[in-house]
Design a protein around this motif. Sequence first.
Motif, PDB file in Angstrom:
ATOM      1  N   LEU A   5       3.401  68.849 110.876  1.00  0.00           N
ATOM      2  CA  LEU A   5       3.918  69.499 109.683  1.00  0.00           C
ATOM      3  C   LEU A   5       5.048  68.652 109.115  1.00  0.00           C
ATOM      4  O   LEU A   5       5.832  68.057 109.857  1.00  0.00           O
ATOM      5  CB  LEU A   5       4.453  70.884 110.020  1.00  0.00           C
ATOM      6  N   TYR A   6       5.120  68.594 107.809  1.00  0.00           N
ATOM      7  CA  TYR A   6       6.206  67.902 107.123  1.00  0.00           C
ATOM      8  C   TYR A   6       6.450  68.640 105.819  1.00  0.00           C
ATOM      9  O   TYR A   6       5.635  69.493 105.428  1.00  0.00           O
ATOM     10  CB  TYR A   6       5.891  66.412 106.930  1.00  0.00           C
ATOM     11  N   PRO A   7       7.574  68.408 105.142  1.00  0.00           N
ATOM     12  CA  PRO A   7       7.929  69.224 103.984  1.00  0.00           C
ATOM     13  C   PRO A   7       6.849  69.300 102.900  1.00  0.00           C
ATOM     14  O   PRO A   7       6.693  70.339 102.267  1.00  0.00           O
ATOM     15  CB  PRO A   7       9.198  68.560 103.445  1.00  0.00           C
ATOM     16  N   GLU A   8       6.091  68.240 102.712  1.00  0.00           N
ATOM     17  CA  GLU A   8       5.090  68.233 101.648  1.00  0.00           C
ATOM     18  C   GLU A   8       3.718  68.735 102.091  1.00  0.00           C
ATOM     19  O   GLU A   8       2.799  68.814 101.283  1.00  0.00           O
ATOM     20  CB  GLU A   8       4.924  66.820 101.071  1.00  0.00           C
ATOM     21  N   GLY A   9       3.533  69.010 103.380  1.00  0.00           N
ATOM     22  CA  GLY A   9       2.216  69.449 103.797  1.00  0.00           C
ATOM     23  C   GLY A   9       1.985  69.410 105.285  1.00  0.00           C
ATOM     24  O   GLY A   9       2.899  69.566 106.093  1.00  0.00           O
ATOM     25  N   MET A  10       0.719  69.141 105.643  1.00  0.00           N
ATOM     26  CA  MET A  10       0.279  69.202 107.027  1.00  0.00           C
ATOM     27  C   MET A  10      -0.794  68.144 107.242  1.00  0.00           C
ATOM     28  O   MET A  10      -1.653  67.933 106.386  1.00  0.00           O
ATOM     29  CB  MET A  10      -0.285  70.594 107.308  1.00  0.00           C
ATOM     30  N   ILE A  11      -0.743  67.501 108.398  1.00  0.00           N
ATOM     31  CA  ILE A  11      -1.752  66.534 108.800  1.00  0.00           C
ATOM     32  C   ILE A  11      -2.508  67.143 109.969  1.00  0.00           C
ATOM     33  O   ILE A  11      -1.910  67.477 110.998  1.00  0.00           O
ATOM     34  CB  ILE A  11      -1.104  65.202 109.232  1.00  0.00           C
ATOM     35  N   THR A  12      -3.796  67.322 109.819  1.00  0.00           N
ATOM     36  CA  THR A  12      -4.640  67.842 110.887  1.00  0.00           C
ATOM     37  C   THR A  12      -5.028  66.689 111.798  1.00  0.00           C
ATOM     38  O   THR A  12      -5.527  65.668 111.333  1.00  0.00           O
ATOM     39  CB  THR A  12      -5.905  68.502 110.297  1.00  0.00           C
ATOM     40  N   LEU A  13      -4.804  66.851 113.086  1.00  0.00           N
ATOM     41  CA  LEU A  13      -5.056  65.788 114.053  1.00  0.00           C
ATOM     42  C   LEU A  13      -6.316  66.076 114.860  1.00  0.00           C
ATOM     43  O   LEU A  13      -6.581  67.233 115.213  1.00  0.00           O
ATOM     44  CB  LEU A  13      -3.872  65.658 115.007  1.00  0.00           C
ATOM     45  N   ASN A  14      -7.051  65.017 115.191  1.00  0.00           N
ATOM     46  CA  ASN A  14      -8.177  65.216 116.103  1.00  0.00           C
ATOM     47  C   ASN A  14      -7.616  65.377 117.516  1.00  0.00           C
ATOM     48  O   ASN A  14      -6.413  65.207 117.752  1.00  0.00           O
ATOM     49  CB  ASN A  14      -9.210  64.087 115.989  1.00  0.00           C
TER      50      ASN A  14
END
Length: 96
Positions: free
Chosen positions: A30-39
């Motif tokens: 998670l970061y202020p501008e969004g979300m990175i989905t990880l494998n």
Amino acid sequence: MSLSAYDRIPHIRRGFRLQWEPVQDCHVLLYPEGMITLNASAGEILLQVDGRRDTAAIIAELERRYPDIPGVAADILAFLEIAHAQLWIEFQQAGA
């Protein structure tokens, strides 16, 4: 003096937070501008990134956990380079 890839200590960059996302059934950054989905592999690697252990220790731990997977060290090194290029993690020197 230049550190080898194994001697660097990775840490998750300020402003990012790793967490399990039950709705997505995976780890996310998670970061202020969004979300990175990880494998699954990326999540397992980033779970080891605690800002205290160097890359060699992270590789040793994951090789211990997954002894039947060939090329674990190369995969971890490649992922950490990608995560660094994407500004998800930073590297520091031991004792810094």
